[in-house]
Design a protein around this motif. Structure first.
Motif, mmCIF file in Angstrom:
data_model
loop_
_atom_site.group_PDB
_atom_site.id
_atom_site.type_symbol
_atom_site.label_atom_id
_atom_site.label_comp_id
_atom_site.label_asym_id
_atom_site.label_seq_id
_atom_site.Cartn_x
_atom_site.Cartn_y
_atom_site.Cartn_z
ATOM 1 N N TYR A 156 0.644 -1.069 -0.192
ATOM 2 C CA TYR A 156 0.137 -0.221 -0.060
ATOM 3 C C TYR A 156 1.125 1.163 -0.423
ATOM 4 N N TRP A 161 -2.718 6.192 1.975
ATOM 5 C CA TRP A 161 -3.567 5.694 3.231
ATOM 6 C C TRP A 161 -3.048 7.373 4.037
ATOM 7 N N VAL A 183 -10.196 6.531 1.200
ATOM 8 C CA VAL A 183 -9.080 6.968 0.439
ATOM 9 C C VAL A 183 -9.612 7.565 -1.024
ATOM 10 N N THR A 273 -3.503 -0.010 -3.002
ATOM 11 C CA THR A 273 -3.606 -1.116 -2.331
ATOM 12 C C THR A 273 -3.700 -2.955 -3.200
#
Length: 438
Positions: A156, A161, A183, A273
């Motif tokens: 990720y 994030w 996100v 991700t």
């Protein structure tokens, strides 16, 4: 680096080929490859078959051989790098000429290992020093050794994030999906990228198994019952994947994904991700450098589930190296495997797990150690039985097809309900399990 150069040969190549080998392995020569006692007395030219075409082409394997020769000066090491490793070696193993050292192909049944490979010793002895010994153990003897291991997890972009307001790892699937929603609402990144078109990345979802229950016997449980029963690891993982897709948290058109292009996109923050494995960290960090972004933005997090307040992650081997049972230079071949596993630094160079027990984690996995993530070595005693059930059921837990169907179901390209879909997998699995006698 293409997908054949990634780690996880045994992790992600299992059941790539359905046919068996009928070669003449083990017909006339000794079945043991004993450890050398005096390096100066070990001689011969050995051929090492490898899937690491990248490391042969850039001279890295030659450098390893030069270091090896400092200990074993009378052994010449030659490398035969194969782009279609599984397909090519399968053909060669119908003869006695399949190198002196090779990675054990997924096509070879575990029960046939003694026909093709020389024993490296007993599991009792080798398990004292090495991880993953039971993956190649037949009747108490070990026939292969992986030079590195990997953990499944989410690659990720930490910056993305953080922009979404999330700095702590989610501890439940619901929290993880809430994170992806954040996100989507607070950044311009694609929350989750399926790699649907390239197919093979979808097989990584099978390695949720063990991480949810934190159970070293997770593989054995697959051979004992329905993997998609309520609360079982695969049901939890597949349900989360379904919910991610159903929630519109993926790319607009999964049929247009591109694995190689996904690396710089995640590095730059266009993608947030992906569920892959620790083997991919080096590739994504390299992509970040090439894209002119910060490699430290590439993070790695465990599956969002906890046992007794701790995340869990399963350790799995890469391709296992073995000695050809027909080799005229077994001692030299064994010397190479031992040195490559213990002394080469190959695992550290690839930022992966060392198979030597007690070795420190690579720097990229330091967050796992800091967070107290429990690392589990899965018991593979029932691994062969699981593959047999999988083949008979035609479910394909080590293949991408059923998860492509799952993604299609979730995005409305296939009719039906999730319960019916998982229920059908379970029924087919149970029928095959009972007919196989497991």
């Amino acid at each position: 680096m293409n997908r054949r150069t990634k780690l996880a040969g045994s992790l992600f190549a299992a059941a790539l080929l359905a046919a068996g080998c009928t070669g003449s392995g083990g017909t006339s020569k000794g079945a043991d490859a004993k450890a050398p006692v005096d390096p100066d007395k070990v001689t011969g030219t050995i051929t090492v078959l490898t899937h690491r075409t990248d490391l042969v082409q850039d001279g890295t394997m030659k450098k390893y051989a030069a270091e090896f020769n400092k200990t074993y000066p009378k052994v010449e090491v030659e490398f035969d790098a194969l782009t279609d490793y599984e397909g090519e070696v399968k053909i060669r193993m119908n003869t006695e000429n399949y190198g002196d050292v090779l990675m054990i192909p997924a096509v070879i049944k575990k029960s046939d290992y003694p026909r093709f490979f020389a024993s490296l010793g007993t599991e009792t002895e080798r398990a004292k020093k090495y991880l993953f010994t039971d993956f190649t153990t037949v009747d108490g003897k070990v026939y292969g050794q992986s030079p590195m291991g990997a953990l499944p997890g989410f690659l990720y972009n930490k910056r993305v994030w953080k922009e979404a307001g999330i700095t702590d790892w989610p501890t439940t699937p619901a929290q993880f999906i809430d994170g992806l929603k954040a996100v989507k609402s607070r950044t311009d990144a694609i929350p989750y990228y399926t790699n649907f078109k390239d197919m093979w990345p979808l097989t990584n979802w099978t390695y949720v198994d063990g991480a949810v229950s934190c159970d070293p016997r997770a593989t054995s449980r697959l051979a004992a019952g329905d993997p998609w029963a309520e609360g079982e690891d695969l049901r939890v993982g597949d349900t989360m994947l379904y919910d991610i897709v159903r929630g519109g948290l993926i790319e607009k058109d999964p049929t247009t994904t591109n694995w190689e292009a996904s690396k710089p996109k995640l590095a730059k923050g266009d993608i947030a991700t992906m569920w892959l494995g620790s083997w991919a960290i080096t590739q994504f960090r390299a992509a970040a450098k090439q894209a002119g972004t910060n490699p430290d933005d590439i993070g790695f997090m465990p599956f969002p589930a906890q046992k007794d307040g701790k995340h869990c992650a399963t350790m799995s081997p890469d391709y296992n190296q073995a000695v050809n049972v027909n080799s005229d230079h077994k001692e030299a071949a064994r010397a190479w495997i031992d040195w490559f596993t213990d002394k080469s630094g190959y695992a550290a160079d690839n930022l992966t797990l060392s198979p030597v027990k007690g070795a420190p984690l690579p720097e990229v996995l330091q967050p796992y150690e800091d967070a107290g993530v429990k690392l589990i070595e899965l018991d593979d005693a029932k691994g062969a039985a699981v593959k047999e059930i999988d083949n008979q059921s035609e479910v394909g837990i080590y293949k991408p097809d059923y998860r492509q169907d799952l993604v299609d179901l979730a995005r409305g390209a296939r009719k039906g309900s999730l319960d019916d879909f998982l229920g059908d997998l379970g029924r087919r699995w149970e029928e095959a399990r009972k007919s196989s006698g497991s």
